[in-house]
Design a protein around this motif. Structure first.
Motif, mmCIF file in Angstrom:
data_model
loop_
_atom_site.group_PDB
_atom_site.id
_atom_site.type_symbol
_atom_site.label_atom_id
_atom_site.label_comp_id
_atom_site.label_asym_id
_atom_site.label_seq_id
_atom_site.Cartn_x
_atom_site.Cartn_y
_atom_site.Cartn_z
ATOM 1 N N LYS A 218 0.847 -1.183 0.000
ATOM 2 C CA LYS A 218 0.000 0.000 0.000
ATOM 3 C C LYS A 218 0.885 1.236 0.000
ATOM 4 O O LYS A 218 2.028 1.200 0.456
ATOM 5 C CB LYS A 218 -0.918 0.001 1.223
ATOM 6 N N VAL A 219 0.337 2.333 -0.499
ATOM 7 C CA VAL A 219 1.110 3.554 -0.680
ATOM 8 C C VAL A 219 0.650 4.633 0.294
ATOM 9 O O VAL A 219 -0.534 4.972 0.350
ATOM 10 C CB VAL A 219 0.965 4.092 -2.115
ATOM 11 N N GLY A 220 1.607 5.172 1.040
ATOM 12 C CA GLY A 220 1.336 6.320 1.895
ATOM 13 C C GLY A 220 2.170 7.506 1.447
ATOM 14 O O GLY A 220 3.295 7.339 0.975
ATOM 15 N N MET A 221 1.610 8.696 1.581
ATOM 16 C CA MET A 221 2.366 9.914 1.322
ATOM 17 C C MET A 221 2.266 10.801 2.550
ATOM 18 O O MET A 221 1.177 11.021 3.078
ATOM 19 C CB MET A 221 1.827 10.653 0.090
ATOM 20 N N ALA A 222 3.405 11.299 3.012
ATOM 21 C CA ALA A 222 3.465 12.084 4.243
ATOM 22 C C ALA A 222 3.726 13.553 3.940
ATOM 23 O O ALA A 222 4.412 13.887 2.973
ATOM 24 C CB ALA A 222 4.560 11.542 5.160
ATOM 25 N N ASP B 100 -3.014 5.256 -0.905
ATOM 26 C CA ASP B 100 -3.931 4.579 0.013
ATOM 27 C C ASP B 100 -4.047 5.307 1.340
ATOM 28 O O ASP B 100 -5.008 5.104 2.078
ATOM 29 C CB ASP B 100 -3.441 3.141 0.272
ATOM 30 N N MET B 101 -3.063 6.170 1.634
ATOM 31 C CA MET B 101 -3.027 6.823 2.937
ATOM 32 C C MET B 101 -2.275 8.148 2.829
ATOM 33 O O MET B 101 -1.255 8.236 2.145
ATOM 34 C CB MET B 101 -2.339 5.920 3.959
ATOM 35 N N LEU B 102 -2.796 9.161 3.516
ATOM 36 C CA LEU B 102 -2.115 10.455 3.618
ATOM 37 C C LEU B 102 -1.716 10.637 5.075
ATOM 38 O O LEU B 102 -2.567 10.609 5.971
ATOM 39 C CB LEU B 102 -3.051 11.581 3.162
ATOM 40 N N GLN C 284 -11.467 6.055 -0.864
ATOM 41 C CA GLN C 284 -11.192 5.267 0.331
ATOM 42 C C GLN C 284 -9.718 5.435 0.696
ATOM 43 O O GLN C 284 -8.905 4.518 0.552
ATOM 44 C CB GLN C 284 -11.539 3.794 0.091
ATOM 45 N N VAL C 285 -9.362 6.630 1.137
ATOM 46 C CA VAL C 285 -7.982 6.936 1.512
ATOM 47 C C VAL C 285 -7.931 7.157 3.019
ATOM 48 O O VAL C 285 -8.716 7.943 3.566
ATOM 49 C CB VAL C 285 -7.468 8.189 0.775
#
Length: 219
Positions: A108-112, A130-132, A167-168
């Motif tokens: 899954k991909v997260g960006m910070a 998938d996620m911030l 759906q993030v």
């Protein structure tokens, strides 16, 4: 979205890695902070420690890469078997290409985003991840005080996700404890990284459960 608890092993006894992760076996992920002493002013560990956590096979690994040249290095963490790999937007030259490569490797991909980084320029990238991760401290060191000033940013992020019908997940990292998890959950976060609060608790397993219940009810 479901509440997710991801204890940071930055605060654990790394010499007893397996037993420390076992203490939080009821968590959803083991959060591993990778720091290179360039992107942030601290040096933690790299791919070998991440691979060691993966080999324990106790919890899936949520890797947070606080490193320069994320485009070159992040895919290796996905290839190694991390369940989720988060890179910093500030450290990526081609974030869309990078996100797609991480996903191609099976993670899954997260960006910070650092506290001072606005969400607005990245709203159009939300379908690619998938996620911030909204940092609630300046990245680099554990044990810092929670930045309440990030709550409007979390709300803007959640609103943008809802508006786009995506759906993030929204993750928060830094200063999360029984008090601050309530503020972050109410603002719209649903993935919580807690380090000191969990590993300095008398019973880490029970603390994970307490944090989960608080986040579910928004306290």
């Amino acid at each position: 979205m479901d509440v997710t608890i991801s204890p940071s092993i930055l605060n654990c006894d790394i010499a007893n890695l397996a037993s420390e992760i076992e203490k939080v076996r009821n968590a959803d992920y083991a959060h591993v902070d990778v720091m290179d002493n360039h992107f942030v002013p601290n040096l933690s560990w790299g791919l070998p420690v991440v691979e060691a956590v993966i080999r324990q096979d106790i919890l899936p690994v949520d890797a947070h890469l606080m490193i320069e040249d994320a485009d070159s290095w992040a895919p290796a963490y996905a290839e190694a078997g991390c369940a989720s790999v988060t890179f910093h937007a500030e450290a990526a030259v081609a974030p869309i290409r990078l996100a797609r490569e991480i996903r191609r490797q099976g993670a899954k991909v997260g960006m910070a985003l650092r506290p001072a980084t606005d969400i607005t320029p990245y709203i159009d990238l939300l379908p690619e991840i998938d996620m911030l991760l909204v940092m609630t401290v300046e990245p680099g060191f554990g044990g810092q005080s929670f930045l309440k000033s990030m709550m409007p940013k979390i709300r803007r992020t959640r609103d943008a996700i809802s508006t786009a019908n995506l759906q993030v997940a929204v993750q928060v990292d830094g200063g999360i404890n029984r008090e601050t998890i309530c503020l972050a959950a109410e603002a719209g976060a649903n993935v919580f990284v807690a380090g000191s609060a969990v590993y300095k608790a008398e019973d880490a397993y029970s603390e994970v459960e307490a944090l989960r219940q608080l986040a579910k009810t928004h306290c």
